[in-house]
Design a protein around this motif. Sequence first.
Motif, PDB file in Angstrom:
ATOM      1  N   ARG A   1      61.431  26.144  41.919  1.00 45.30           N
ATOM      2  CA  ARG A   1      60.769  26.021  43.225  1.00 45.30           C
ATOM      3  C   ARG A   1      59.799  24.840  43.236  1.00 45.30           C
ATOM      4  O   ARG A   1      59.754  24.069  44.198  1.00 45.30           O
ATOM      5  N   LEU A   2      59.011  24.709  42.175  1.00 48.91           N
ATOM      6  CA  LEU A   2      58.052  23.609  42.100  1.00 48.91           C
ATOM      7  C   LEU A   2      58.764  22.257  42.068  1.00 48.91           C
ATOM      8  O   LEU A   2      58.368  21.317  42.760  1.00 48.91           O
ATOM      9  N   TRP A   3      59.810  22.162  41.273  1.00 51.94           N
ATOM     10  CA  TRP A   3      60.556  20.900  41.163  1.00 51.94           C
ATOM     11  C   TRP A   3      61.178  20.534  42.506  1.00 51.94           C
ATOM     12  O   TRP A   3      61.181  19.370  42.900  1.00 51.94           O
ATOM     13  N   THR A   4      61.716  21.540  43.191  1.00 54.81           N
ATOM     14  CA  THR A   4      62.379  21.283  44.467  1.00 54.81           C
ATOM     15  C   THR A   4      61.369  20.871  45.538  1.00 54.81           C
ATOM     16  O   THR A   4      61.621  19.949  46.319  1.00 54.81           O
ATOM     17  N   GLU A   5      60.241  21.552  45.581  1.00 55.06           N
ATOM     18  CA  GLU A   5      59.210  21.235  46.570  1.00 55.06           C
ATOM     19  C   GLU A   5      58.724  19.798  46.439  1.00 55.06           C
ATOM     20  O   GLU A   5      58.395  19.151  47.433  1.00 55.06           O
ATOM     21  N   ARG A   6      58.679  19.286  45.244  1.00 54.30           N
ATOM     22  CA  ARG A   6      58.138  17.953  44.991  1.00 54.30           C
ATOM     23  C   ARG A   6      59.211  16.874  44.923  1.00 54.30           C
ATOM     24  O   ARG A   6      58.895  15.701  44.718  1.00 54.30           O
ATOM     25  N   GLY A   7      60.464  17.279  45.113  1.00 49.03           N
ATOM     26  CA  GLY A   7      61.555  16.340  44.894  1.00 49.03           C
ATOM     27  C   GLY A   7      61.862  16.383  43.414  1.00 49.03           C
ATOM     28  O   GLY A   7      60.989  16.095  42.584  1.00 49.03           O
ATOM     29  N   PHE A   8      63.092  16.744  43.056  1.00 52.94           N
ATOM     30  CA  PHE A   8      63.362  17.101  41.668  1.00 52.94           C
ATOM     31  C   PHE A   8      62.986  16.015  40.673  1.00 52.94           C
ATOM     32  O   PHE A   8      62.318  16.284  39.675  1.00 52.94           O
ATOM     33  N   ASP A   9      63.442  14.792  40.899  1.00 60.12           N
ATOM     34  CA  ASP A   9      63.220  13.743  39.907  1.00 60.12           C
ATOM     35  C   ASP A   9      61.736  13.552  39.608  1.00 60.12           C
ATOM     36  O   ASP A   9      61.327  13.452  38.451  1.00 60.12           O
ATOM     37  N   GLU A  10      60.917  13.522  40.656  1.00 60.07           N
ATOM     38  CA  GLU A  10      59.479  13.366  40.453  1.00 60.07           C
ATOM     39  C   GLU A  10      58.852  14.670  39.979  1.00 60.07           C
ATOM     40  O   GLU A  10      58.004  14.687  39.092  1.00 60.07           O
TER      41      GLU A  10
END
Length: 211
Positions: free
Chosen positions: A30-39
Motif C-alpha cells: 500500500r505504501l509503495w503504491t501510494e507513493r508510486g512504486f519505483d520511488e
Amino acid sequence: MPASRALPSAKLSQERSRATRKKIVGAALRLWTERGFDEGFEATTVDEIAERAGISRASVYYYFPKKEDILRELAWTTAEQIHELSLRSLMSGQPVDRVLDDILQQLGETVARSPKAAVRRMLQIRDQAPEAIARDSAAGGMTRAFSVVIAHAQEAGELPRSTGAIEIAETISSIAMGAIGKWALVDDLDLPRTLRLRAALVLAGVRALAN
C-alpha cells in the motif's frame, strides 16, 4: 506435553506467523503504491511499514530482513494461492482444459491487480535467485500446481502420457511467466486471456505430439 496438544499449538503459531507476514506485505504494498512504486520502494522505511502494519520494527526485520524479501513473499503467496486453487478445481470433476482455464484466469486477474512496476521488480528478483525456481518446483508453487492438474488428467485419460506431467507443467509455468513479464512492460495486453490462450496451445501441442 502430549502430541495432541502440541500440534494445535504449532498450527496456531504458524497461522499467527502467516497473518503477521500478510500484514507486513499488505502494508508495504500500500505504501509503495501510494507513493508510486519505483520511488516508494526506495523511499519507504521499515519504521513506516511497521507503523502501517501495526507491529514492531523488530518484527518486520524478523520476517523480512530486506525489502526485496517482501516482494518474494508476495510472489510466493500468489503461487500458493494458485496451488490451492488447483487442488480445489480437481475436486470439481471438470475436464483439464476447463480447470487450467479457470486457474489461469484467476492468476491473470490476481497479477493484473498489482502495480506493474512491482511485478517487474519481482521478476527481476526471481531471475536473480535460482533457489526461487527450485522452491517453486518443490512444493506449492505454480509448476507444482500445474503438474498436479496434468498428472490427474493423464490418469483420467484426458491427456497422453507420452510427455511427463512435470515437463508439461514446466512449459505452462514458463510461458505464464513470459506472459506476465510482457504484461508488465506493455499497456494493452489482456493478461488473463493471454495466459488462457497460451495454456490451451500447450495442451493442443501435447495432444498433437501423441498422434
